[in-house]
Design an enzyme around this catalytic site. Structure first.
Site, mmCIF file in Angstrom:
data_model
loop_
_atom_site.group_PDB
_atom_site.id
_atom_site.type_symbol
_atom_site.label_atom_id
_atom_site.label_comp_id
_atom_site.label_asym_id
_atom_site.label_seq_id
_atom_site.Cartn_x
_atom_site.Cartn_y
_atom_site.Cartn_z
ATOM 1 N N SER A 180 6.639 14.115 44.033
ATOM 2 C CA SER A 180 7.838 14.637 43.392
ATOM 3 C C SER A 180 7.623 15.830 42.480
ATOM 4 O O SER A 180 8.566 16.594 42.237
ATOM 5 C CB SER A 180 8.512 13.516 42.591
ATOM 6 O OG SER A 180 7.650 13.033 41.574
ATOM 7 N N HIS A 208 11.716 11.475 48.197
ATOM 8 C CA HIS A 208 11.952 12.907 48.371
ATOM 9 C C HIS A 208 11.809 13.357 49.823
ATOM 10 O O HIS A 208 11.819 14.559 50.100
ATOM 11 C CB HIS A 208 11.015 13.706 47.469
ATOM 12 C CG HIS A 208 11.395 13.645 46.030
ATOM 13 N ND1 HIS A 208 12.365 14.455 45.487
ATOM 14 C CD2 HIS A 208 10.960 12.854 45.018
ATOM 15 C CE1 HIS A 208 12.505 14.185 44.199
ATOM 16 N NE2 HIS A 208 11.666 13.205 43.895
ATOM 17 N N LYS A 239 19.362 10.919 45.982
ATOM 18 C CA LYS A 239 18.892 12.307 46.080
ATOM 19 C C LYS A 239 19.590 12.973 47.267
ATOM 20 O O LYS A 239 20.742 13.359 47.151
ATOM 21 C CB LYS A 239 17.365 12.339 46.171
ATOM 22 C CG LYS A 239 16.688 11.861 44.886
ATOM 23 C CD LYS A 239 15.186 11.933 44.970
ATOM 24 C CE LYS A 239 14.535 11.650 43.623
ATOM 25 N NZ LYS A 239 14.794 10.311 43.073
#
Length: 391
Positions: A180, A208, A239
């Site tokens: 990240s 991610h 996200k």
């Protein structure tokens, strides 16, 4: 109030070192342009990779769910009953991830903590990459298992850790799929091969990579074609998916065990209907609009190449997470402040989030950014970088 003097001293020290930060208030939705202090600025700190936080289909679905099912769910799923929409979404998510089953948690953080603190005991060993996410670190702290940290993406050190721990009942190797803070990708095929050789379980945190890598955003397991060889996949719904929550995808036996023993699941109220409905619609959008992922990667390549051309150090990033390396903690924060003055919101990141002397301004471009916005941001980076002597 007396009793907090030690905290006040620490905060004064942070202020003196130039690393104390106040929360930034956004006065708009989370788009490529946000409003801060009455000014419109380019957002380069959001994890909203695909721009789904404001997608019309997600908003419409969330509103309909509130009208039909209310604002909340009332309690935890094991006590008050589970809404059908939760079960339907988890089946859809498992199908999307090519796993037997999936289970939704309140966040990606609680998903990692829930798995690691639940399925291991003192007879086991967890083996973790040195730069794994804080939620993995905290999950390891809560387990009674032994632990071994291997050097970041160092396969020789991982092999050594596997050889040293063969007396354990079970070894679990856990890694971020995409890291990240640096934006590099784990060497997952090699990790899987080592774990198969030494009979260890593989767990990948794809927070991610979900919505970013693999076909239709299925993650690093799909990107490397490792379906059926990675035991546990953890991801986030907050996200690229654009809403809220985390998930664990894997075999049915894992889901059954977590429902009965994972404390974050057992002691937290389930997501409200609007969240579940929007998450479900987001999976449909990933299937229907793959061009969003293509646009994300086009923007990423352009922005990264231009930063490097200007003379900035973007580290070892291979993904939309693009750190602009600065080194000094205070200078990174000053750089972030200068960028905001120039109309770009990009947060400075310093110790303890990253190692000392590796402070950076961390940027994430999204599919929602126009090329004009990215060009404007690059001009701001150039002016601020030259002003502070970074380039």
């Amino acid at each position: 109030m007396k009793g907090f003097e030690h905290l006040e001293r620490e905060i004064r020290d942070w202020r003196d070192k130039g690393v104390f930060r106040s929360l930034t208030e956004l006065e708009s939705d989370q788009g490529s342009i946000v409003t801060i202090g009455g000014r419109e600025v380019i957002q380069l700190s959001s994890n909203n990779y695909l721009g789904l936080t404001t997608h019309p289909r997600l908003k419409e679905t969330a509103l309909k769910a509130v009208e039909a099912y209310g604002a909340g769910t009332g309690s935890v799923r094991t006590i008050a009953g589970t809404f059908t929409m939760h079960e339907v979404f988890e089946k859809k998510l498992a199908q999307f991830k090519h796993t037997e089953a999936a289970l939704v948690f309140q966040s990606g953080f609680t998903a990692n903590v829930g798995v690691l603190a639940t399925i291991l005991n003192e007879e086991d060993v967890v083996i973790s990459d040195a730069l794994n996410h804080a939620s993995i670190i905290d999950g390891i702290r809560l387990t009674k298992a032994g632990r071994r940290i291997y050097n970041h993406v160092d396969l020789d050190d991982l092999k050594k850790a596997l050889e040293e721990t063969q007396g354990a009942r079970r070894r679990l190797v856990v890694t971020d799929g995409v890291f990240s803070m640096d934006g590099d990708i784990a060497p997952l095929p090699e990790i899987v091969e080592l774990c198969e050789r030494y009979d260890a379980i593989v767990m990948v945190d794809d927070a991610h990579a979900s919505g970013v890598m693999g076909k239709n955003g299925r993650g690093t397991v799909d990107h490397f074609d490792l379906h059926g060889r990675v035991h546990i996949q953890v991801g986030t719904l907050s996200k690229a998916i654009g809403v809220l929550g985390g998930y664990v995808a894997g075999p049915q036996v894992l889901r059954d065990y977590l429902i009965h023993r994972a404390r974050p699941f057992l002691f937290s109220t389930s997501h409200p209907p609007a969240v579940m409905a929007a998450c479900s619609e987001a999976i449909d959008v990933l299937m229907d609009e793959p061009e969003r992922i293509d646009r994300l990667w086009e923007n990423t390549r352009f922005f990264k190449e231009e930063l490097n051309r200007l003379g900035f150090d973007t580290g070892k990033s291979d993904t939309p997470i693009t750190p602009v390396m600065v080194g000094d903690d205070a200078l990174a924060m000053q750089f972030s402040d200068e960028l905001l003055e120039e109309g770009v919101y990009a947060q400075g990141i310093a110790f303890p989030t990253v190692p000392r002397n590796q402070a950076r301004v961390r940027t994430i471009v999204t599919a929602a950014h126009s090329k004009e916005e990215l060009e404007q941001a690059l001009r701001a980076f150039e002016r601020a970088g030259k002003k502070l002597g970074i380039i």
